[in-house]
Write a protein that holds these residues in place. Structure first.
Motif, PDB file in Angstrom:
ATOM      1  N   THR A 172      -3.382  -8.569   7.589  1.00  0.00           N
ATOM      2  CA  THR A 172      -2.622  -9.162   8.701  1.00  0.00           C
ATOM      3  C   THR A 172      -1.116  -8.963   8.488  1.00  0.00           C
ATOM      4  O   THR A 172      -0.622  -9.066   7.377  1.00  0.00           O
ATOM      5  N   ASN A 173      -0.410  -8.686   9.608  1.00  0.00           N
ATOM      6  CA  ASN A 173       1.042  -8.651   9.618  1.00  0.00           C
ATOM      7  C   ASN A 173       1.651  -7.792   8.519  1.00  0.00           C
ATOM      8  O   ASN A 173       2.493  -8.234   7.737  1.00  0.00           O
ATOM      9  N   GLU A 174       1.258  -6.524   8.511  1.00  0.00           N
ATOM     10  CA  GLU A 174       1.942  -5.626   7.562  1.00  0.00           C
ATOM     11  C   GLU A 174       3.355  -5.347   8.077  1.00  0.00           C
ATOM     12  O   GLU A 174       4.305  -5.268   7.303  1.00  0.00           O
ATOM     13  N   GLU A 175       3.515  -5.223   9.392  1.00  0.00           N
ATOM     14  CA  GLU A 175       4.786  -4.703   9.918  1.00  0.00           C
ATOM     15  C   GLU A 175       5.958  -5.666   9.753  1.00  0.00           C
ATOM     16  O   GLU A 175       7.096  -5.237   9.590  1.00  0.00           O
ATOM     17  N   GLY A 176       5.705  -6.952   9.848  1.00  0.00           N
ATOM     18  CA  GLY A 176       6.832  -7.881   9.737  1.00  0.00           C
ATOM     19  C   GLY A 176       7.750  -7.822  10.941  1.00  0.00           C
ATOM     20  O   GLY A 176       8.860  -8.352  10.931  1.00  0.00           O
ATOM     21  N   PRO A 199       8.403 -11.888   6.431  1.00  0.00           N
ATOM     22  CA  PRO A 199       8.647 -10.506   6.028  1.00  0.00           C
ATOM     23  C   PRO A 199       7.466  -9.596   6.347  1.00  0.00           C
ATOM     24  O   PRO A 199       6.381 -10.065   6.708  1.00  0.00           O
ATOM     25  N   ALA A 200       7.690  -8.333   6.127  1.00  0.00           N
ATOM     26  CA  ALA A 200       6.605  -7.356   6.217  1.00  0.00           C
ATOM     27  C   ALA A 200       5.617  -7.607   5.087  1.00  0.00           C
ATOM     28  O   ALA A 200       5.915  -8.284   4.105  1.00  0.00           O
ATOM     29  N   MET A 201       4.399  -7.071   5.245  1.00  0.00           N
ATOM     30  CA  MET A 201       3.343  -7.179   4.230  1.00  0.00           C
ATOM     31  C   MET A 201       3.117  -8.639   3.844  1.00  0.00           C
ATOM     32  O   MET A 201       2.961  -8.990   2.671  1.00  0.00           O
ATOM     33  N   CYS A 232       6.709   3.626  -4.789  1.00  0.00           N
ATOM     34  CA  CYS A 232       7.235   3.192  -3.494  1.00  0.00           C
ATOM     35  C   CYS A 232       8.600   2.565  -3.746  1.00  0.00           C
ATOM     36  O   CYS A 232       8.777   1.821  -4.732  1.00  0.00           O
ATOM     37  N   GLN A 233       9.570   2.904  -2.891  1.00  0.00           N
ATOM     38  CA  GLN A 233      10.902   2.368  -3.134  1.00  0.00           C
ATOM     39  C   GLN A 233      10.933   0.865  -2.859  1.00  0.00           C
ATOM     40  O   GLN A 233      10.132   0.350  -2.075  1.00  0.00           O
ATOM     41  N   GLY A 275       7.493   0.592   3.046  1.00  0.00           N
ATOM     42  CA  GLY A 275       6.691  -0.363   2.278  1.00  0.00           C
ATOM     43  C   GLY A 275       5.273  -0.395   2.814  1.00  0.00           C
ATOM     44  O   GLY A 275       5.032  -0.048   3.974  1.00  0.00           O
ATOM     45  N   HIS A 276       4.328  -0.780   1.961  1.00  0.00           N
ATOM     46  CA  HIS A 276       2.918  -0.840   2.368  1.00  0.00           C
ATOM     47  C   HIS A 276       2.220  -1.988   1.655  1.00  0.00           C
ATOM     48  O   HIS A 276       2.685  -2.455   0.606  1.00  0.00           O
ATOM     49  N   ASP A 277       1.067  -2.384   2.182  1.00  0.00           N
ATOM     50  CA  ASP A 277       0.292  -3.440   1.523  1.00  0.00           C
ATOM     51  C   ASP A 277      -0.086  -3.043   0.102  1.00  0.00           C
ATOM     52  O   ASP A 277      -0.262  -3.896  -0.778  1.00  0.00           O
ATOM     53  N   ALA A 278      -0.175  -1.739  -0.130  1.00  0.00           N
ATOM     54  CA  ALA A 278      -0.495  -1.266  -1.488  1.00  0.00           C
ATOM     55  C   ALA A 278       0.552  -1.739  -2.495  1.00  0.00           C
ATOM     56  O   ALA A 278       0.245  -1.899  -3.688  1.00  0.00           O
ATOM     57  N   CYS A 279       1.773  -1.990  -2.014  1.00  0.00           N
ATOM     58  CA  CYS A 279       2.838  -2.427  -2.944  1.00  0.00           C
ATOM     59  C   CYS A 279       2.507  -3.793  -3.530  1.00  0.00           C
ATOM     60  O   CYS A 279       2.781  -4.046  -4.706  1.00  0.00           O
ATOM     61  N   TRP A 280       1.923  -4.666  -2.703  1.00  0.00           N
ATOM     62  CA  TRP A 280       1.519  -5.979  -3.241  1.00  0.00           C
ATOM     63  C   TRP A 280       0.170  -5.889  -3.928  1.00  0.00           C
ATOM     64  O   TRP A 280      -0.068  -6.529  -4.955  1.00  0.00           O
ATOM     65  N   ALA A 281      -0.730  -5.066  -3.418  1.00  0.00           N
ATOM     66  CA  ALA A 281      -2.036  -4.916  -4.086  1.00  0.00           C
ATOM     67  C   ALA A 281      -1.834  -4.453  -5.524  1.00  0.00           C
ATOM     68  O   ALA A 281      -2.563  -4.870  -6.436  1.00  0.00           O
ATOM     69  N   ALA A 282      -0.778  -3.627  -5.722  1.00  0.00           N
ATOM     70  CA  ALA A 282      -0.495  -3.085  -7.062  1.00  0.00           C
ATOM     71  C   ALA A 282      -0.142  -4.176  -8.060  1.00  0.00           C
ATOM     72  O   ALA A 282      -0.155  -3.966  -9.274  1.00  0.00           O
ATOM     73  N   LYS A 283       0.193  -5.365  -7.565  1.00  0.00           N
ATOM     74  CA  LYS A 283       0.496  -6.490  -8.467  1.00  0.00           C
ATOM     75  C   LYS A 283      -0.769  -7.110  -9.053  1.00  0.00           C
ATOM     76  O   LYS A 283      -0.715  -7.787 -10.084  1.00  0.00           O
ATOM     77  N   VAL A 284      -1.897  -6.918  -8.364  1.00  0.00           N
ATOM     78  CA  VAL A 284      -3.125  -7.608  -8.810  1.00  0.00           C
ATOM     79  C   VAL A 284      -4.251  -6.650  -9.198  1.00  0.00           C
ATOM     80  O   VAL A 284      -5.296  -7.089  -9.673  1.00  0.00           O
ATOM     81  N   ALA A 285      -4.026  -5.335  -9.007  1.00  0.00           N
ATOM     82  CA  ALA A 285      -5.079  -4.368  -9.358  1.00  0.00           C
ATOM     83  C   ALA A 285      -4.445  -2.991  -9.445  1.00  0.00           C
ATOM     84  O   ALA A 285      -3.366  -2.755  -8.875  1.00  0.00           O
ATOM     85  N   PRO A 286      -5.120  -2.041 -10.110  1.00  0.00           N
ATOM     86  CA  PRO A 286      -4.652  -0.654 -10.050  1.00  0.00           C
ATOM     87  C   PRO A 286      -4.683  -0.200  -8.581  1.00  0.00           C
ATOM     88  O   PRO A 286      -5.694  -0.425  -7.892  1.00  0.00           O
ATOM     89  N   ALA A 287      -3.595   0.373  -8.108  1.00  0.00           N
ATOM     90  CA  ALA A 287      -3.521   0.743  -6.686  1.00  0.00           C
ATOM     91  C   ALA A 287      -2.802   2.060  -6.532  1.00  0.00           C
ATOM     92  O   ALA A 287      -1.981   2.440  -7.394  1.00  0.00           O
TER      93      ALA A 287
END
Ligand code: HGY
Ligand code: MN
Ligand code: MN
Length: 426
Positions: A140-144, A149-151, A224-225, A371-383
């Protein structure tokens, strides 16, 4: 018959012959694009609008038709699970987002959700069974765009933001995220972030010009920047634009203009690998012949270099204050979005690169500008992520375009990397 490479009884990478159904993927992209149409051929399917609800319903129907079990969490994120053979194996999550910008394209986010669905549909067609479950995900709400915020949902999932903060985020009309999620009927009962991931993959258009210019089909996304969204609230004095002498003006609009110009200077002096700009400004009372009493705008700055990113933020805040002081304008700034530069999981990046090689696709390593949801997923799993080109690098514009061939190749690489990570079993 599925021909997959087998080495000493251990399944290694999937066989060269495994492909998704490109025509089916393209048809699904075009059908989803009919929902929440823009005014110039793109989409306006903003998060938690009725159009978003309609897109969610179509996606849910497709997941049901593919035999997936749908779960929804308290941020409305949709998780559609294809069972694995090992009940104890953590799932491989694959997804992106179906929400769009107000003048968005047909593919930003959507390609990642429907590319993941196509990978699962192809597993069904080919009778492939995997050790780990595979979960197709719509965040939900990736775009912000509507709710900063986004993601946002993936950020709550990763524990970076809490649910109350997210529910309280308001759009320009004062409607809150929590109210709108309830209104469209997609507030799920799952605890956000309770799910554990074995790995996360996201297919996305590049949203930049590099892959097309270099005639590469695949971007192997290594990083990702990072990003700051700095929301400025400038306080001036409402006054008549005609009868107020220039020296007596407390002009918040002028301060905003000077800050925007300064942001441009800061970003240009920080080259290479730095960007800065403003996409949204709100004048109050926003009347042609009233000097604004209040101006609210968000500065968006990004860089893959942590020190450069934080240095730009510090300079912009310092110089904005000086600009406002010189004009007698009040200045408040609040970060409303942030993530540090992200390094994606090297072993998954290597699988994406190997899949592109195996499939014979031109590819290059690339850093994501968006930015992408993968940026936050990378905090909790290999992404990690897979990019495909887009025409002229254009995105966040209704003219955003890709070719069916680029979509198919991106989805094939995603398919191979996911299969290798989920583990194909006899
Ligand atoms: O802002 C971004 O990078 C993304 O499109 N949400
Ligand atoms: Mn996106
Ligand atoms: Mn986007």
């Amino acid at each position: 018959m599925i021909l997959v490479n087998r080495l000493e009884g251990k399944m290694n990478a999937p066989g060269e012959n495994l492909r998704i159904d490109g025509a089916r993927l393209w048809a699904s992209l075009m059908e989803m694009a009919e929902i929440g149409p823009g005014v110039a051929g793109g989409n306006n399917r903003q998060t938690l609008t009725d159009a978003d609800a309609e897109g969610r319903a179509l996606f849910a129907r497709w997941c049901d038709e593919a035999g997936l079990a749908l779960g929804v969490d308290a941020m409305g994120t949709m998780f559609a699970t294809r069972a694995g053979e090992d009940p104890d194996a953590l799932p491989v999550y694959v997804g992106s987002h179906l929400d769009t910008q107000p003048t968005g394209g047909r593919y930003d986010g959507v390609l990642g959700v429907l590319g993941a669905l196509e990978a699962v549909r192809s597993m069904n067609d080919l009778g492939i069974r995997t050790r780990h479950p595979v979960v197709v995900t719509n965040w939900t709400n990736e775009e912000g765009a509507r709710f900063a915020p986004a993601m946002l949902a993936s950020g709550v999932f990763a524990g970076v933001m809490d649910l109350d903060y997210a529910y309280g985020r308001a759009d320009l009309d004062g409607r809150t995220f929590g109210e709108e999620l309830e209104r469209i009927g997609w507030k799920g009962d799952e605890e956000v972030g309770a799910r554990r991931m074995h790995a996360y993959f996201e297919l996305h258009i590049e949203q930049g010009p590099i892959l097309e210019a270099e005639r590469k089909d695949i971007g192997v996304v290594t990083h990702c920047q990072g990003l700051w969204w700095l929301e400025f609230t400038l306080t001036g004095k409402e006054a008549h634009t005609g009868s107020t002498p220039m020296p007596l003006r407390v002009n918040a609009g002028l301060a905003m203009a000077r800050i925007m110009a300064m942001v441009q200077t800061v970003a240009m002096e920080a080259q290479p690998d730095a960007v800065g700009g403003v996409g949204q400004v709100k004048f109050s009372p926003n009347s042609r012949n009233v000097l604004p009493g209040k101006v609210v705008f968000t500065v968006d700055i990004r860089s893959p270099d942590q020190a450069k990113l934080d240095g730009m933020r510090a300079r912009i805040e310092r110089e904005a204050l000086a600009i406002c002081e010189a004009l007698g304008v009040g200045c408040a700034v609040e970060p409303v979005g942030h993530f540090d530069p992200v390094t994606f999981a090297p072993q998954l990046v290597a699988r994406v690169r190997a899949a592109a090689e195996r499939l014979g696709y031109g590819h290059r390593d690339i850093i994501s500008g968006a930015g992408h949801d993968a940026c936050w997923a990378a905090k909790v799993a290999p992404a990690t992520m897979v990019f495909c080109p887009c025409v002229d690098g254009l995105s966040h514009n209704e003219a955003e375009e890709i070719t069916p061939d680029w979509a198919e190749k991106g989805a094939n690489v995603l398919f191979h990397a996911v299969l290798e990570t989920a583990g194909v079993v006899e």
